[in-house]
Design an enzyme around this catalytic site. Structure first.
Site, PDB file in Angstrom:
ATOM      1  N   ASN A  10     -36.325  68.416 -21.818  1.00  0.00           N
ATOM      2  CA  ASN A  10     -36.916  68.342 -22.589  1.00  0.00           C
ATOM      3  C   ASN A  10     -38.715  69.836 -22.609  1.00  0.00           C
ATOM      4  O   ASN A  10     -39.442  69.124 -21.486  1.00  0.00           O
ATOM      5  CB  ASN A  10     -38.074  67.050 -21.219  1.00  0.00           C
ATOM      6  CG  ASN A  10     -38.808  66.832 -22.428  1.00  0.00           C
ATOM      7  OD1 ASN A  10     -39.658  66.561 -23.702  1.00  0.00           O
ATOM      8  ND2 ASN A  10     -39.584  65.255 -22.286  1.00  0.00           N
ATOM      9  N   LYS A  12     -40.894  69.321 -24.469  1.00  0.00           N
ATOM     10  CA  LYS A  12     -42.110  68.873 -25.306  1.00  0.00           C
ATOM     11  C   LYS A  12     -43.116  69.585 -26.460  1.00  0.00           C
ATOM     12  O   LYS A  12     -41.988  69.765 -26.974  1.00  0.00           O
ATOM     13  CB  LYS A  12     -42.622  68.901 -23.602  1.00  0.00           C
ATOM     14  CG  LYS A  12     -42.611  68.184 -22.480  1.00  0.00           C
ATOM     15  CD  LYS A  12     -43.472  68.065 -21.145  1.00  0.00           C
ATOM     16  CE  LYS A  12     -42.638  66.959 -20.402  1.00  0.00           C
ATOM     17  NZ  LYS A  12     -43.449  66.948 -19.038  1.00  0.00           N
ATOM     18  N   HIS A  95     -40.927  58.106 -22.656  1.00  0.00           N
ATOM     19  CA  HIS A  95     -41.737  59.086 -21.497  1.00  0.00           C
ATOM     20  C   HIS A  95     -42.975  58.746 -21.553  1.00  0.00           C
ATOM     21  O   HIS A  95     -44.017  58.230 -22.155  1.00  0.00           O
ATOM     22  CB  HIS A  95     -41.418  60.827 -22.103  1.00  0.00           C
ATOM     23  CG  HIS A  95     -42.061  61.245 -21.262  1.00  0.00           C
ATOM     24  ND1 HIS A  95     -43.384  62.094 -21.099  1.00  0.00           N
ATOM     25  CD2 HIS A  95     -41.210  62.655 -20.750  1.00  0.00           C
ATOM     26  CE1 HIS A  95     -43.472  62.460 -20.215  1.00  0.00           C
ATOM     27  NE2 HIS A  95     -41.392  63.067 -19.776  1.00  0.00           N
ATOM     28  N   GLU A  97     -45.492  60.363 -20.676  1.00  0.00           N
ATOM     29  CA  GLU A  97     -47.070  61.382 -21.962  1.00  0.00           C
ATOM     30  C   GLU A  97     -46.986  60.074 -23.316  1.00  0.00           C
ATOM     31  O   GLU A  97     -48.271  60.143 -23.633  1.00  0.00           O
ATOM     32  CB  GLU A  97     -46.338  62.110 -21.736  1.00  0.00           C
ATOM     33  CG  GLU A  97     -46.439  63.252 -20.675  1.00  0.00           C
ATOM     34  CD  GLU A  97     -45.757  64.321 -20.655  1.00  0.00           C
ATOM     35  OE1 GLU A  97     -45.525  65.334 -21.688  1.00  0.00           O
ATOM     36  OE2 GLU A  97     -45.600  65.410 -19.559  1.00  0.00           O
ATOM     37  N   GLU A 167     -39.055  58.917 -13.728  1.00  0.00           N
ATOM     38  CA  GLU A 167     -39.503  59.937 -13.475  1.00  0.00           C
ATOM     39  C   GLU A 167     -41.595  59.452 -13.212  1.00  0.00           C
ATOM     40  O   GLU A 167     -42.130  59.060 -13.541  1.00  0.00           O
ATOM     41  CB  GLU A 167     -39.896  60.758 -14.801  1.00  0.00           C
ATOM     42  CG  GLU A 167     -39.496  61.304 -15.440  1.00  0.00           C
ATOM     43  CD  GLU A 167     -39.332  61.935 -16.676  1.00  0.00           C
ATOM     44  OE1 GLU A 167     -38.853  62.818 -16.804  1.00  0.00           O
ATOM     45  OE2 GLU A 167     -39.860  61.744 -17.806  1.00  0.00           O
ATOM     46  N   GLY A 173     -44.621  67.630 -13.598  1.00  0.00           N
ATOM     47  CA  GLY A 173     -45.659  68.831 -14.360  1.00  0.00           C
ATOM     48  C   GLY A 173     -46.824  69.443 -13.706  1.00  0.00           C
ATOM     49  O   GLY A 173     -47.430  70.453 -13.953  1.00  0.00           O
ATOM     50  N   SER A 212     -40.570  67.425 -11.558  1.00  0.00           N
ATOM     51  CA  SER A 212     -40.968  69.054 -11.515  1.00  0.00           C
ATOM     52  C   SER A 212     -39.859  69.681  -9.983  1.00  0.00           C
ATOM     53  O   SER A 212     -39.507  70.393  -9.633  1.00  0.00           O
ATOM     54  CB  SER A 212     -42.202  69.446 -10.078  1.00  0.00           C
ATOM     55  OG  SER A 212     -43.405  69.361 -10.785  1.00  0.00           O
TER      56      SER A 212
HETATM   57  P1  PGA Z   1     -41.043  68.444 -15.321  1.00  0.00           P
HETATM   58  O1  PGA Z   1     -41.073  67.217 -16.446  1.00  0.00           O
HETATM   59  O2  PGA Z   1     -40.129  68.947 -14.966  1.00  0.00           O
HETATM   60  O3  PGA Z   1     -42.309  69.688 -16.265  1.00  0.00           O
HETATM   61  O4  PGA Z   1     -42.683  68.064 -14.501  1.00  0.00           O
HETATM   62  C1  PGA Z   1     -40.455  66.453 -16.637  1.00  0.00           C
HETATM   63  C2  PGA Z   1     -40.243  65.008 -17.820  1.00  0.00           C
HETATM   64  O5  PGA Z   1     -41.678  65.373 -17.839  1.00  0.00           O
HETATM   65  O6  PGA Z   1     -39.896  65.415 -18.498  1.00  0.00           O
END
Ligand code: PGA
Length: 253
Positions: A10, A12, A95, A97, A167, A173, A212
């Site tokens: 992803n 982003k 997601h 976010e 997640e 992140g 992560s």
């Molecule tokens: P990250 O993001 O691997 O940077 O923690 C994962 C995600 O939000 O899909």
């Protein structure tokens, strides 16, 4: 039961045109032999470029979101019909976010999921609890509610094209990953819930972990029975890391 492993990147709101070119130049030659399913979800504007760059590869290409409607007066939105027409394979829906910054409700997530599935797109359906919810002992309730409301009304046939991505919000992140034990415990709970309470065929449903994931921790996570792959943000941006993740997932597939 062993299921094939996934690595979905992803991206982003990252990667410019130059970085995308470099990424695909550096994607391992070995990708032809990887046994895992692997894919990339770039920004909408870069979907065509990524689709063109991956024509002779097995890479799946997906979007990070889509509209809840096919067409009409929805300024700035992206129709899943157009995603399908362009050649996308999958779309990430729900997601954290999107839930947090864009206030997406269970209802809108449900609408998007139904529509995307009806058009033949695979849906990567994201769920996850916040740190506050985990500390309050609410993980199970939160995830069950996200699944029940977000996937309401879907048939067993629809659900064959849904991949769940667990997640934990506190691990996205942040560099803090759930331990393999924490992740496996939660994945097992999700699978047994799918088995008992939904139209899912739980034994064949893929449940990915996200938060992560990086080359140094992917083996520990993906070698668990109920962890069928990874949805990866930061570590999917550099081809070297993505190659390493896919090599590991391929070995475990
Ligand atoms: P990250 O993001 O691997 O940077 O923690 C994962 C995600 O939000 O899909």
């Amino acid at each position: 039961m062993s299921r094939i492993k996934y690595v979905y990147g992803n991206w982003k709101m990252n990667q410019g045109l130059k970085e995308i070119e470099t990424f695909f130049e550096e994607l391992s030659e070995n990708q032809k032999d990887w046994k895992c399913v692997f894919g990339i979800a770039p920004q909408f504007l870069h979907l065509s470029k990524v689709l063109n760059s991956t024509q002779n590869m097995n890479v799946k290409v997906g979007a990070q979101n889509c509209s809840h409607k096919e067409s009409g007066a929805f300024t700035g939105d992206i129709s899943p019909v157009s995603l399908k027409e362009l050649g996308c394979d999958f779309v990430i829906i729900g997601h954290s976010e999107r839930r947090a910054f864009f206030k997406e409700s269970h209802e809108v997530i449900n609408e998007k999921t139904k529509l995307a599935l009806s058009l033949g797109l695979e849906v990567v359906f994201c769920i996850g609890e916040t740190l506050e919810q985990r500390e309050a002992g609410k993980v199970e309730d939160v995830l069950k509610e996200q699944i029940t409301k977000g996937l309401e009304g879907l048939t067993a046939k629809d659900l064959e094209n849904v991949v769940i991505a667990y997640e934990p919000v506190w691990a996205i992140g942040t560099g803090v990953t759930a331990t393999p034990e924490q992740a496996e415990e939660t994945h097992a709970m999700i699978r047994s819930f799918l088995d008992s309470d939904t139209a899912f065929n739980a034994s064949t449903t893929s449940i990915l972990y996200g938060g992560s994931v990086k080359p140094s921790n992917v083996e520990g996570l993906l070698s668990n029975e109920n962890i069928d792959g990874a949805l990866v943000g930061g570590a999917s941006l550099k081809a070297q890391d993505f190659n390493a993740l896919c090599e590991e997932a391929s070995k475990l597939s």
